[in-house]
Structure formats: structure tokens, C-alpha cells
Scaffold this active site. Structure first.
Site, PDB file in Angstrom:
ATOM      1  CB  CYS A 135      37.799  38.542  30.812  1.00 46.00           C
ATOM      2  SG  CYS A 135      39.015  39.884  30.857  1.00 46.00           S
TER       3      CYS A 135
ATOM      4  CG  HIS B  40      37.030  38.634  35.547  1.00 49.09           C
ATOM      5  ND1 HIS B  40      37.569  37.461  35.071  1.00 49.09           N
ATOM      6  CD2 HIS B  40      37.787  39.625  35.040  1.00 49.09           C
ATOM      7  CE1 HIS B  40      38.620  37.734  34.310  1.00 49.09           C
ATOM      8  NE2 HIS B  40      38.766  39.045  34.266  1.00 49.09           N
TER       9      HIS B  40
ATOM     10  CD  GLU C 226      35.839  35.005  37.153  1.00 50.63           C
ATOM     11  OE1 GLU C 226      36.976  35.268  36.733  1.00 50.63           O
ATOM     12  OE2 GLU C 226      34.806  35.290  36.496  1.00 50.63           O
TER      13      GLU C 226
END
Length: 194
Positions: A77, A175, A177
Site C-alpha cells: 500500500c 493489502h 494480509e
């Protein structure tokens, strides 16, 4: 394997640490230059505003360290955006790893872009076993245009870089994650095969 998540006060680092642990690895959070230099893999996260994040990097000397790293580095990001030449956000000079300038979405689209989108034109071992048009999660108001270092694209009003790669440096605008199984696979590829 030693994995270091760069902790410079501008990252949503706990969710990345938990995602790495779910994959069976351990990660260290650090801003110590020696610890970062001796890592096998480095993750450079970022959430927030570009100019204040760059200020934190300069204050800690990480702005000169990160471009010199020789092991695989993954910017996520804002981390990816700071690896570019510059950002329109706060008129910020970046680390100059990726040869592209980050710009703001045009007034015609709602910002920030928040939510799920698809990635396409996947290139690089980062996307091994990831299908074209897989869904990933994004939250951002600025983007890197498509350039010679683009290894994945997504569309929001225009097509732009969802991921970049140059030498040992990788960056994802999304992202991993927070991108469910697809993100886990991409993170696993970075930790495993790249």
C-alpha cells in the site's frame, strides 16, 4: 528464515504479522538497520499520508537504507507508493526504486477507493498459482500508473498498477494480509519462492 517487518510508525503491522504467522512463519517488527540488513525477507508496510511517512523514514535513516537492500523486499500500500519516485500526496519525494510517480485519482471517481477489486495481467513469481481476475482488497486515494515495472493491473475509473517489481523489490497497492485466500497465497509466494 528471518522475516523483518519495518516498523517506522506508519504501518498497520499487526495484521501483517498475524497473516505471516498463519502461514507458519515468524516475523520481527523492527526499525533497526542491522536487523533489517540481516533479514532474509523484508516487508515494508504503510498506512497513512505519504509526506509524514517519508519524514519518519528520513528521521530514522531508513530512507537511505531501504533502496540499498539486496534481499527480497515487499512494499504494501503506502509502502509501495513510497518506493516510487514521488507522490502527489503532500508533494513527496519517494525512495526512487520504482520509476513511476504516484498520482491522485481524478475528480470523477470516489476516493478513497475502499473494497474488493480484481487483478489482471499477472506477471512474476509473486502470482504463482493465483488466477487472473482474482479479488484483492484495497484502501487508497493515490495510485501508480501503469509502467514498465507493472506486474499486475486493476481498474478503478482507469487501469493502474496493482503491483510493481524491480530486481529484488516488489510492491502491492492492495493489502495481501486482508485479501483472504488470494492474499495469503501471494504473501506465501513472497515468503517462499521469490
Amino acid at each position: 528464515m528471518k522475516i523483518v517487518i519495518i516498523n517506522y510508525g506508519a504501518g498497520n503491522i499487526q495484521s501483517i504479522k498475524f497473516a505471516i504467522e498463519r502461514l507458519g512463519y515468524k516475523a520481527v517488527l523492527s526499525h533497526d538497520a542491522d536487523e533489517i540488513k540481516t533479514a532474509d525477507k523484508v516487508i515494508f508496510p504503510g498506512v497513512g499520508e505519504a509526506s509524514s511517512a517519508m519524514k519518519k523514514l528520513r528521521e530514522s535513516g531508513l530512507d537511505s537504507l531501504i533502496p540499498q537492500l539486496t534481499q527480497p523486499v515487499l512494499g504494501i500500500c503506502l509502502g509501495m507508493q513510497l518506493m516510487c519516485n514521488s507522490s502527489e500526496e503532500g508533494h513527496t519525494k519517494g525512495l526512487g526504486i520504482f520509476d513511476v510517480d504516484v498520482v491522485k485519482f481524478s475528480p470523477g471517481v470516489k476516493v478513497p477507493q475502499i473494497g474488493w477489486n480484481q487483478i489482471a495481467k499477472l506477471k512474476s513469481d509473486l502470482f504463482e498459482n493465483v488466477e487472473e481476475n482474482s479479488h484483492i482488497y484495497l484502501v487508497h486515494s493515490f495510485y501508480a500508473p501503469i509502467c514498465g515495472e507493472t506486474i499486475a493491473e486493476t481498474e478503478y475509473g482507469i487501469n493502474y498498477s496493482a503491483a510493481l517489481k524491480k530486481d529484488n523489490f516488489y510492491g502491492t497497492q492492495f493489502h495481501p494480509e486482508k485479501s483472504s485466500d488470494v492474499g495469503e497465497r501471494i504473501l506465501g509466494n513472497f515468503l517462499g519462492s521469490v
